[in-house]
Design a protein around this motif. Sequence first.
Motif, short mmCIF file in Angstrom:
data_model
loop_
_atom_site.label_atom_id
_atom_site.label_comp_id
_atom_site.label_asym_id
_atom_site.label_seq_id
_atom_site.Cartn_x
_atom_site.Cartn_y
_atom_site.Cartn_z
N ALA A 38 38.30 14.33 76.68
CA ALA A 38 36.88 13.61 76.72
C ALA A 38 36.38 13.65 75.51
CB ALA A 38 36.21 14.02 78.08
N ALA A 39 36.79 13.67 74.39
CA ALA A 39 36.08 14.01 73.09
C ALA A 39 36.43 12.86 72.21
CB ALA A 39 36.39 15.18 72.67
N GLU A 40 36.52 11.29 72.68
CA GLU A 40 36.93 10.39 71.95
C GLU A 40 35.76 9.82 71.18
OE1 GLU A 40 40.63 7.74 73.46
OE2 GLU A 40 39.17 8.24 75.14
N GLY A 41 35.91 9.49 69.95
CA GLY A 41 34.40 8.99 69.10
C GLY A 41 33.55 10.11 68.70
N VAL A 42 33.86 11.32 69.06
CA VAL A 42 33.00 12.52 68.54
C VAL A 42 33.67 12.97 67.40
CG1 VAL A 42 31.95 14.70 69.00
CG2 VAL A 42 32.38 13.06 71.17
N LYS A 43 33.05 12.76 66.08
CA LYS A 43 33.42 13.30 65.01
C LYS A 43 33.03 14.79 64.44
CE LYS A 43 34.43 8.71 62.96
NZ LYS A 43 35.95 8.92 63.10
N PRO A 44 33.63 15.46 64.24
CA PRO A 44 33.13 16.81 63.85
C PRO A 44 32.55 16.68 62.57
CG PRO A 44 35.62 16.62 63.31
CD PRO A 44 35.19 15.48 64.00
N GLU A 45 31.39 17.63 62.32
CA GLU A 45 30.75 18.10 61.26
C GLU A 45 31.42 18.90 60.21
OE1 GLU A 45 26.75 18.85 62.36
OE2 GLU A 45 26.41 16.96 63.46
#
Length: 333
Positions: free
Chosen positions: A129-136
């Motif tokens: 459930a981490a789609e669309g979450v970009k790492p910094e």
Amino acid sequence: MTLADALDTIPDPLSGRGLVASGRIATPREKGGIADLILDVTGLDEAQRGALEQAARAVALGVPGIRDVRIMQTAEKTGRRIIAVASGKGGVGKSTVSANLAVALKRLGLNVGLVDADIYGPSQPRLMAAEGVKPEARDKQLIPVATRHGVPMLSMGQLVPGGQAIAWRGPMAAGALGQLVDADWAGMGVDTLVVDMPPGTGDVQLSMIQKHKPAGAVIVSTPQDLALIDATRAIDLFVKAGVPVIGLIENMAGYACPHCGEISDPFGSGGAEAQAKALGLPFLGRIPLAIAIRTASDAGDPPAAGDGPEATAFTDLATRVAAWLNPSLSPRF
């Protein structure tokens, strides 16, 4: 008894296996009565490192013909244990097993992170459930993405637009793997990484073994003969590279009819267990072919995070892996 055999009588403090079998000591060299040993002390505290070097020196000097021992200690710069989850072919559910193993290990109390090393076909963002979450990034180092399951993760699927083909040659894929593994995991409190490997035995697998040597490998297969043939190739790669194989998992084993409850085996039954026995490897258990696993995975809610028979299957798997990593804690599990 050879020098290698003698050193293998010393147990690794973490896995309990012999120093050679566990990969703590590479194939020792002896010339002119002098033994040269390279001791991997990754994950050990200062007292353990000293005790292990002392034991290795004493055992080596007890081998006929050895009059001096030179020992060099090395350690992975990450200081983390890596569990590679691999398969010889695609379509056996390796990514689902990886995600649920990570979640189940977290529930057992381990500080776990998840790396999606399937560079060309990343699926962990959907599973976690981490789609669309970009790492910094900080100082050119990626910061893992937190998930609602308590397992931070990184995947190429978070770095490229959804649906975009990743058409990279081997060196580029290897470089991407390095960025994911060498991220700021320490800042997330992670000391154990579950790495979802791509299928096969290609560039990414070789880069992982050479640059980020895993503490052990878990091999996933379905019961059918074709999958087992390919799984055996994956096992052979890790064995030749000196990476201990933690064991073999039989996935998609047994389908329970939701109407009558009758169990059927569309992919066969017991093949992975028989193969593990033939190869002298531990059999880590069976994961059922269940619609609940598929629907929960598609929804980004790994079954291992809940209850029920599917969660129990993954918890049993994680318990065996945790006991392999920490033999002294096995009664707790």
